[in-house]
Scaffold this active site. Sequence first.
Site, PDB file in Angstrom:
ATOM      1  N   ASN A 248       0.555  -1.223  -0.012  1.00 18.89           N
ATOM      2  CA  ASN A 248      -0.044   0.176   0.055  1.00 18.89           C
ATOM      3  C   ASN A 248       0.995   1.281  -0.149  1.00 18.89           C
ATOM      4  O   ASN A 248       1.721   1.381   0.884  1.00 18.89           O
ATOM      5  CB  ASN A 248      -0.854  -0.032   1.351  1.00 18.89           C
ATOM      6  CG  ASN A 248      -1.868   0.961   1.186  1.00 18.89           C
ATOM      7  OD1 ASN A 248      -1.684   2.077   0.976  1.00 18.89           O
ATOM      8  ND2 ASN A 248      -3.267   0.917   1.734  1.00 18.89           N
TER       9      ASN A 248
ATOM     10  N   HIS B  35       0.784   6.242   1.918  1.00 16.08           N
ATOM     11  CA  HIS B  35       1.539   7.364   2.543  1.00 16.08           C
ATOM     12  C   HIS B  35       3.027   7.815   1.987  1.00 16.08           C
ATOM     13  O   HIS B  35       3.347   8.831   2.519  1.00 16.08           O
ATOM     14  CB  HIS B  35       1.842   6.541   3.947  1.00 16.08           C
ATOM     15  CG  HIS B  35       0.761   6.368   4.932  1.00 16.08           C
ATOM     16  ND1 HIS B  35      -0.244   7.520   4.978  1.00 16.08           N
ATOM     17  CD2 HIS B  35       0.098   5.409   5.314  1.00 16.08           C
ATOM     18  CE1 HIS B  35      -1.327   6.902   5.781  1.00 16.08           C
ATOM     19  NE2 HIS B  35      -1.122   5.573   5.707  1.00 16.08           N
TER      20      HIS B  35
ATOM     21  N   HIS C   8      -5.844   3.424  -1.550  1.00 15.60           N
ATOM     22  CA  HIS C   8      -7.204   3.716  -0.977  1.00 15.60           C
ATOM     23  C   HIS C   8      -7.463   5.318  -1.434  1.00 15.60           C
ATOM     24  O   HIS C   8      -6.852   6.194  -0.959  1.00 15.60           O
ATOM     25  CB  HIS C   8      -7.125   3.784   0.472  1.00 15.60           C
ATOM     26  CG  HIS C   8      -8.380   3.830   1.044  1.00 15.60           C
ATOM     27  ND1 HIS C   8      -8.664   3.630   2.529  1.00 15.60           N
ATOM     28  CD2 HIS C   8      -9.523   4.374   0.697  1.00 15.60           C
ATOM     29  CE1 HIS C   8      -9.996   3.716   2.810  1.00 15.60           C
ATOM     30  NE2 HIS C   8     -10.520   4.358   1.622  1.00 15.60           N
TER      31      HIS C   8
ATOM     32  N   ARG D  52      -9.583   8.101  -0.918  1.00 14.09           N
ATOM     33  CA  ARG D  52     -10.548   8.446   0.015  1.00 14.09           C
ATOM     34  C   ARG D  52     -11.298   9.690  -0.328  1.00 14.09           C
ATOM     35  O   ARG D  52     -11.195  10.400  -1.295  1.00 14.09           O
ATOM     36  CB  ARG D  52      -9.937   8.809   1.405  1.00 14.09           C
ATOM     37  CG  ARG D  52      -9.448   7.614   2.208  1.00 14.09           C
ATOM     38  CD  ARG D  52      -8.629   8.056   3.365  1.00 14.09           C
ATOM     39  NE  ARG D  52      -8.315   7.084   4.153  1.00 14.09           N
ATOM     40  CZ  ARG D  52      -9.237   6.700   5.315  1.00 14.09           C
ATOM     41  NH1 ARG D  52     -10.332   7.004   5.547  1.00 14.09           N
ATOM     42  NH2 ARG D  52      -8.839   5.550   6.095  1.00 14.09           N
TER      43      ARG D  52
ATOM     44  N   ARG E  79      -7.298  12.697   1.195  1.00 15.22           N
ATOM     45  CA  ARG E  79      -6.009  12.999   1.976  1.00 15.22           C
ATOM     46  C   ARG E  79      -4.671  12.596   1.724  1.00 15.22           C
ATOM     47  O   ARG E  79      -3.617  13.000   2.107  1.00 15.22           O
ATOM     48  CB  ARG E  79      -6.415  12.655   3.366  1.00 15.22           C
ATOM     49  CG  ARG E  79      -6.362  11.079   3.412  1.00 15.22           C
ATOM     50  CD  ARG E  79      -6.501  10.652   5.226  1.00 15.22           C
ATOM     51  NE  ARG E  79      -8.008  10.795   5.417  1.00 15.22           N
ATOM     52  CZ  ARG E  79      -8.522  10.580   6.421  1.00 15.22           C
ATOM     53  NH1 ARG E  79      -7.838   9.663   7.328  1.00 15.22           N
ATOM     54  NH2 ARG E  79      -9.838  10.805   6.836  1.00 15.22           N
ATOM     55  N   HIS E  80      -4.659  11.424   0.758  1.00 14.00           N
ATOM     56  CA  HIS E  80      -3.203  10.983   0.218  1.00 14.00           C
ATOM     57  C   HIS E  80      -3.488  10.836  -1.190  1.00 14.00           C
ATOM     58  O   HIS E  80      -2.814  11.632  -2.163  1.00 14.00           O
ATOM     59  CB  HIS E  80      -2.825   9.861   1.199  1.00 14.00           C
ATOM     60  CG  HIS E  80      -3.770   8.825   1.499  1.00 14.00           C
ATOM     61  ND1 HIS E  80      -4.670   8.147   0.584  1.00 14.00           N
ATOM     62  CD2 HIS E  80      -4.138   8.404   2.833  1.00 14.00           C
ATOM     63  CE1 HIS E  80      -5.411   7.504   1.447  1.00 14.00           C
ATOM     64  NE2 HIS E  80      -5.153   7.497   2.882  1.00 14.00           N
TER      65      HIS E  80
ATOM     66  N   GLU F 152      -8.842   0.105  -2.861  1.00 13.80           N
ATOM     67  CA  GLU F 152      -9.575   0.264  -1.758  1.00 13.80           C
ATOM     68  C   GLU F 152     -10.415   1.433  -1.792  1.00 13.80           C
ATOM     69  O   GLU F 152     -10.087   2.356  -2.147  1.00 13.80           O
ATOM     70  CB  GLU F 152      -8.523   0.108  -0.478  1.00 13.80           C
ATOM     71  CG  GLU F 152      -7.886  -0.879  -0.086  1.00 13.80           C
ATOM     72  CD  GLU F 152      -7.236  -0.969   1.275  1.00 13.80           C
ATOM     73  OE1 GLU F 152      -7.243   0.168   1.839  1.00 13.80           O
ATOM     74  OE2 GLU F 152      -6.609  -2.058   1.759  1.00 13.80           O
TER      75      GLU F 152
ATOM     76  N   THR G 136      -8.559   3.173   8.685  1.00 11.96           N
ATOM     77  CA  THR G 136      -9.456   2.077   8.136  1.00 11.96           C
ATOM     78  C   THR G 136      -9.812   1.469   9.921  1.00 11.96           C
ATOM     79  O   THR G 136      -8.818   0.870  10.493  1.00 11.96           O
ATOM     80  CB  THR G 136      -9.610   1.198   7.212  1.00 11.96           C
ATOM     81  OG1 THR G 136      -9.499   1.696   6.049  1.00 11.96           O
ATOM     82  CG2 THR G 136     -10.839   0.319   7.353  1.00 11.96           C
TER      83      THR G 136
ATOM     84  N   GLU H  37     -10.742  -9.783   2.699  1.00 14.59           N
ATOM     85  CA  GLU H  37      -9.446  -9.436   3.285  1.00 14.59           C
ATOM     86  C   GLU H  37      -9.891  -9.421   4.913  1.00 14.59           C
ATOM     87  O   GLU H  37     -10.472  -8.333   5.233  1.00 14.59           O
ATOM     88  CB  GLU H  37      -9.089  -7.713   2.660  1.00 14.59           C
ATOM     89  CG  GLU H  37      -7.730  -7.441   3.543  1.00 14.59           C
ATOM     90  CD  GLU H  37      -7.264  -6.008   2.879  1.00 14.59           C
ATOM     91  OE1 GLU H  37      -6.406  -5.537   3.655  1.00 14.59           O
ATOM     92  OE2 GLU H  37      -7.409  -5.807   1.876  1.00 14.59           O
TER      93      GLU H  37
ATOM     94  N   HIS I 260      -3.713  -4.890   7.453  1.00 16.09           N
ATOM     95  CA  HIS I 260      -3.650  -3.924   8.462  1.00 16.09           C
ATOM     96  C   HIS I 260      -3.102  -4.014   9.787  1.00 16.09           C
ATOM     97  O   HIS I 260      -3.092  -5.166  10.593  1.00 16.09           O
ATOM     98  CB  HIS I 260      -5.274  -3.641   8.888  1.00 16.09           C
ATOM     99  CG  HIS I 260      -5.351  -2.242   9.492  1.00 16.09           C
ATOM    100  ND1 HIS I 260      -5.791  -1.338   8.562  1.00 16.09           N
ATOM    101  CD2 HIS I 260      -5.677  -1.667  10.783  1.00 16.09           C
ATOM    102  CE1 HIS I 260      -5.834  -0.114   9.155  1.00 16.09           C
ATOM    103  NE2 HIS I 260      -5.801  -0.632  10.591  1.00 16.09           N
TER     104      HIS I 260
ATOM    105  N   HIS J 152       1.658   0.969   5.886  1.00 14.36           N
ATOM    106  CA  HIS J 152       2.246   2.134   6.595  1.00 14.36           C
ATOM    107  C   HIS J 152       3.692   1.400   7.409  1.00 14.36           C
ATOM    108  O   HIS J 152       4.576   2.525   7.256  1.00 14.36           O
ATOM    109  CB  HIS J 152       1.366   2.413   8.011  1.00 14.36           C
ATOM    110  CG  HIS J 152       1.920   3.525   8.756  1.00 14.36           C
ATOM    111  ND1 HIS J 152       2.314   3.049   9.963  1.00 14.36           N
ATOM    112  CD2 HIS J 152       1.784   4.726   8.510  1.00 14.36           C
ATOM    113  CE1 HIS J 152       2.767   4.374  10.690  1.00 14.36           C
ATOM    114  NE2 HIS J 152       2.297   5.287   9.652  1.00 14.36           N
TER     115      HIS J 152
END
Length: 240
Positions: free
Chosen positions: A6, A9, A42, A44, A48-49, A69, A100, A151, A190, A214
């Site tokens: 992912n 970030h 993801h 959103r 935000r990213h 996502e 999440t 998932e 996650h 992350h």
Amino acid sequence: MNLLVNIDHVATLRNARGEGYPDPIEAAEVCEKAGASGIVFHLRGDRRHIRDEDVYRLKESVRGTLDFEMAASDEMIDICTDIAPHLCTLVPEGREELTTEGGLKMKSVIDDYKNRVFPKLKETNIEISLFLDPNPEDIELAAELGADAIELHTGTFANADPQKRRHELTRLRKGAKLINELGMKVNAGHGLNLDNLPDLLETVPHLHDVSIGHALISKSVYWGLEKTVKAYLEIMEDYA
């Protein structure tokens, strides 16, 4: 078993200064060259990213699995069906959450998913995955909907103290077995990192895609992205 990285970030860091770098698409390319089987992002509602332009560039550049996502909003469904990723993972999304927080509550969304969401996505060749806690009732409802994959939310396991961690691993193991029995793929993600990943892989069967973001991106600040991806792959190879 596949490692999906992912890269959200990387975009978070880019957006902090608005300089245009680091580029999440370049990060995705480095991850794939290092051996990752694909990329997760993801998009959103508040952007935000990851941003819309990133989504289309990722579609053009990613050679392996591309996992989109998203919340099940009409806006996201339209974008998803337009770019046609390999996999769409539907997740709950709260405006104020940092990340999440837990899986979908299937009883509260099943009617909407059955009547609005799944009919639109099923018109495509996109595989549909649902982000769920390892609750048998939720897994069974997902199977009734016709989900291709689940998932498993591993955040509760990842954040548990040592006494509770074994209990959470047992729940994940049972959930994975049920998902497999019902004919769906078992994915997981996650809160996973280099320290807790071995326990998950040793305990939970039938894993297809493992999504890590992350912790991997954070460690790469010190190690570099290529070395970090390879470190995760070395762990996964021991349980292949």
